[in-house]
Scaffold this motif. Structure first.
Motif, PDB file in Angstrom:
ATOM      1  N   GLN A  83       8.041  64.920 -34.933  1.00 43.37           N
ATOM      2  CA  GLN A  83       7.148  63.832 -34.557  1.00 43.37           C
ATOM      3  C   GLN A  83       5.850  63.882 -35.348  1.00 43.37           C
ATOM      4  O   GLN A  83       5.341  62.853 -35.823  1.00 43.37           O
ATOM      5  CB  GLN A  83       6.849  63.897 -33.059  1.00 43.37           C
ATOM      6  CG  GLN A  83       6.116  62.695 -32.522  1.00 43.37           C
ATOM      7  CD  GLN A  83       6.941  61.424 -32.618  1.00 43.37           C
ATOM      8  OE1 GLN A  83       8.071  61.378 -32.145  1.00 43.37           O
ATOM      9  NE2 GLN A  83       6.389  60.389 -33.239  1.00 43.37           N
ATOM     10  N   HIS A 130      13.168  54.145 -28.265  1.00 40.93           N
ATOM     11  CA  HIS A 130      12.169  54.232 -29.331  1.00 40.93           C
ATOM     12  C   HIS A 130      12.758  54.300 -30.739  1.00 40.93           C
ATOM     13  O   HIS A 130      12.122  53.841 -31.689  1.00 40.93           O
ATOM     14  CB  HIS A 130      11.273  55.451 -29.117  1.00 40.93           C
ATOM     15  CG  HIS A 130      10.621  55.490 -27.768  1.00 40.93           C
ATOM     16  ND1 HIS A 130       9.593  54.641 -27.414  1.00 40.93           N
ATOM     17  CD2 HIS A 130      10.871  56.268 -26.684  1.00 40.93           C
ATOM     18  CE1 HIS A 130       9.226  54.897 -26.167  1.00 40.93           C
ATOM     19  NE2 HIS A 130       9.980  55.874 -25.701  1.00 40.93           N
ATOM     20  N   TYR A 131      13.947  54.864 -30.881  1.00 41.86           N
ATOM     21  CA  TYR A 131      14.484  55.127 -32.213  1.00 41.86           C
ATOM     22  C   TYR A 131      15.942  54.692 -32.305  1.00 41.86           C
ATOM     23  O   TYR A 131      16.692  54.747 -31.320  1.00 41.86           O
ATOM     24  CB  TYR A 131      14.405  56.620 -32.556  1.00 41.86           C
ATOM     25  CG  TYR A 131      13.049  57.234 -32.352  1.00 41.86           C
ATOM     26  CD1 TYR A 131      11.942  56.794 -33.073  1.00 41.86           C
ATOM     27  CD2 TYR A 131      12.861  58.258 -31.430  1.00 41.86           C
ATOM     28  CE1 TYR A 131      10.691  57.345 -32.881  1.00 41.86           C
ATOM     29  CE2 TYR A 131      11.610  58.820 -31.230  1.00 41.86           C
ATOM     30  CZ  TYR A 131      10.528  58.358 -31.965  1.00 41.86           C
ATOM     31  OH  TYR A 131       9.295  58.909 -31.765  1.00 41.86           O
ATOM     32  N   GLN A 186       7.078  61.137 -37.847  1.00 40.70           N
ATOM     33  CA  GLN A 186       6.838  60.021 -36.940  1.00 40.70           C
ATOM     34  C   GLN A 186       8.099  59.566 -36.201  1.00 40.70           C
ATOM     35  O   GLN A 186       8.198  58.413 -35.754  1.00 40.70           O
ATOM     36  CB  GLN A 186       6.187  58.824 -37.666  1.00 40.70           C
ATOM     37  CG  GLN A 186       4.698  59.018 -37.917  1.00 40.70           C
ATOM     38  CD  GLN A 186       4.409  60.039 -39.004  1.00 40.70           C
ATOM     39  OE1 GLN A 186       4.883  59.902 -40.119  1.00 40.70           O
ATOM     40  NE2 GLN A 186       3.643  61.062 -38.664  1.00 40.70           N
ATOM     41  N   TRP A 187       9.083  60.444 -36.076  1.00 40.40           N
ATOM     42  CA  TRP A 187      10.234  60.224 -35.209  1.00 40.40           C
ATOM     43  C   TRP A 187      10.775  61.598 -34.844  1.00 40.40           C
ATOM     44  O   TRP A 187      10.445  62.600 -35.484  1.00 40.40           O
ATOM     45  CB  TRP A 187      11.326  59.387 -35.883  1.00 40.40           C
ATOM     46  CG  TRP A 187      12.004  60.067 -37.039  1.00 40.40           C
ATOM     47  CD1 TRP A 187      11.573  60.100 -38.335  1.00 40.40           C
ATOM     48  CD2 TRP A 187      13.215  60.834 -37.012  1.00 40.40           C
ATOM     49  NE1 TRP A 187      12.432  60.837 -39.108  1.00 40.40           N
ATOM     50  CE2 TRP A 187      13.452  61.296 -38.321  1.00 40.40           C
ATOM     51  CE3 TRP A 187      14.120  61.171 -35.993  1.00 40.40           C
ATOM     52  CZ2 TRP A 187      14.561  62.070 -38.647  1.00 40.40           C
ATOM     53  CZ3 TRP A 187      15.221  61.942 -36.320  1.00 40.40           C
ATOM     54  CH2 TRP A 187      15.443  62.381 -37.635  1.00 40.40           C
ATOM     55  N   THR A 238      12.218  53.050 -36.279  1.00 39.33           N
ATOM     56  CA  THR A 238      11.319  53.251 -35.154  1.00 39.33           C
ATOM     57  C   THR A 238      10.772  51.897 -34.720  1.00 39.33           C
ATOM     58  O   THR A 238      11.172  50.852 -35.254  1.00 39.33           O
ATOM     59  CB  THR A 238      10.159  54.198 -35.532  1.00 39.33           C
ATOM     60  OG1 THR A 238       9.223  53.493 -36.369  1.00 39.33           O
ATOM     61  CG2 THR A 238      10.665  55.431 -36.262  1.00 39.33           C
ATOM     62  N   GLU A 239       9.832  51.917 -33.792  1.00 37.69           N
ATOM     63  CA  GLU A 239       9.255  50.656 -33.322  1.00 37.69           C
ATOM     64  C   GLU A 239       8.358  50.005 -34.362  1.00 37.69           C
ATOM     65  O   GLU A 239       8.047  48.814 -34.250  1.00 37.69           O
ATOM     66  CB  GLU A 239       8.471  50.910 -32.034  1.00 37.69           C
ATOM     67  CG  GLU A 239       9.358  51.358 -30.876  1.00 37.69           C
ATOM     68  CD  GLU A 239       8.563  51.846 -29.675  1.00 37.69           C
ATOM     69  OE1 GLU A 239       7.498  52.457 -29.895  1.00 37.69           O
ATOM     70  OE2 GLU A 239       8.999  51.616 -28.539  1.00 37.69           O
TER      71      GLU A 239
END
Length: 207
Positions: free
Chosen positions: A124, A194-195, A128-129, A64-65
């Motif tokens: 999410q 983002h991913y 967190q993804w 992720t970021e």
């Protein structure tokens, strides 16, 4: 609850270095317009769309970021019903995502069962993804999902998917596996703004 599995991720990513150039401008991506390729490709889509009962085992690495992590996945698909188990290394627990077109739930490592409006929302919240689970069930089979436009399509000489863009995601199949039924992806790289998701599939079980 946030899950970070950096040690295994570093080992896993070392085997994923041979990524294709996927940021090519649209004009640089050759389009498959020969009639024979189109016929074989359409037949492949029809065959794999009809393949609705299957199980796969793979390793997945997510970037992720702000963080990276990895897990093993056991995915069982029976019609529209799916059971996706993400197993963390070193005994760190298992997440289990279940659902179909009408309902979704996730079981956390501490045995809580949670629900949300969509599987993506559950992922999410807990991981967190997220990725579009409905489309992903097609992408792992090496075909586009039926709901969104496809651009940048690139096939090999056997009309197997190499590269495409759908639903704001770029999907690249880096390797195929021979199964008793049909050739299916063995390594994929998928990313959006983002991913980044790398999957190495070790086993397909076709029912």
């Amino acid at each position: 609850m946030r899950v970070i599995f950096l040690p295994l991720l570093a080992v896993f990513l070392s085997g994923c270095a041979e990524l294709p150039r996927i940021f090519a401008p649209q004009s640089d991506i050759p389009q498959i317009d020969q009639d024979s390729h189109q016929r074989v490709w359409r037949q492949r889509i029809a065959t794999l769309t009809a393949l609705q009962n299957w199980t796969l085992t793979d390793k997945v690495a997510i970037q992720t970021e702000i963080e990276s992590w990895s897990a093993q996945i056991h995915w069982r698909q029976t019609g529209s019903d799916y059971q996706i188990r993400l197993i963390a290394p070193f005994g760190q627990g298992t997440y289990e995502l279940r659902g179909n077109e009408a309902e979704f739930s996730i079981r956390t490592p501490d045995n809580q069962v949670l629900q949300a409006d969509s599987p993506e929302a559950l992922m999410q919240q807990q991981l967190q993804w997220s990725a579009p689970v409905g489309a992903l069930s097609y992408w792992v089979r090496g075909i586009p999902g039926p709901a969104e436009e496809v651009t940048g399509l690139r096939l090999d000489e056997q009309s197997l998917l190499l590269d495409m863009q759908q639903n704001d995601w770029r999907i690249s199949v880096l390797r195929y596996l021979n199964t008793s039924a049909v050739q299916l992806p063995g390594k994929l790289f998928m990313h959006n703004d983002h991913y980044k998701i790398r999957m190495v599939i070790s086993k397909w079980d076709i029912q």
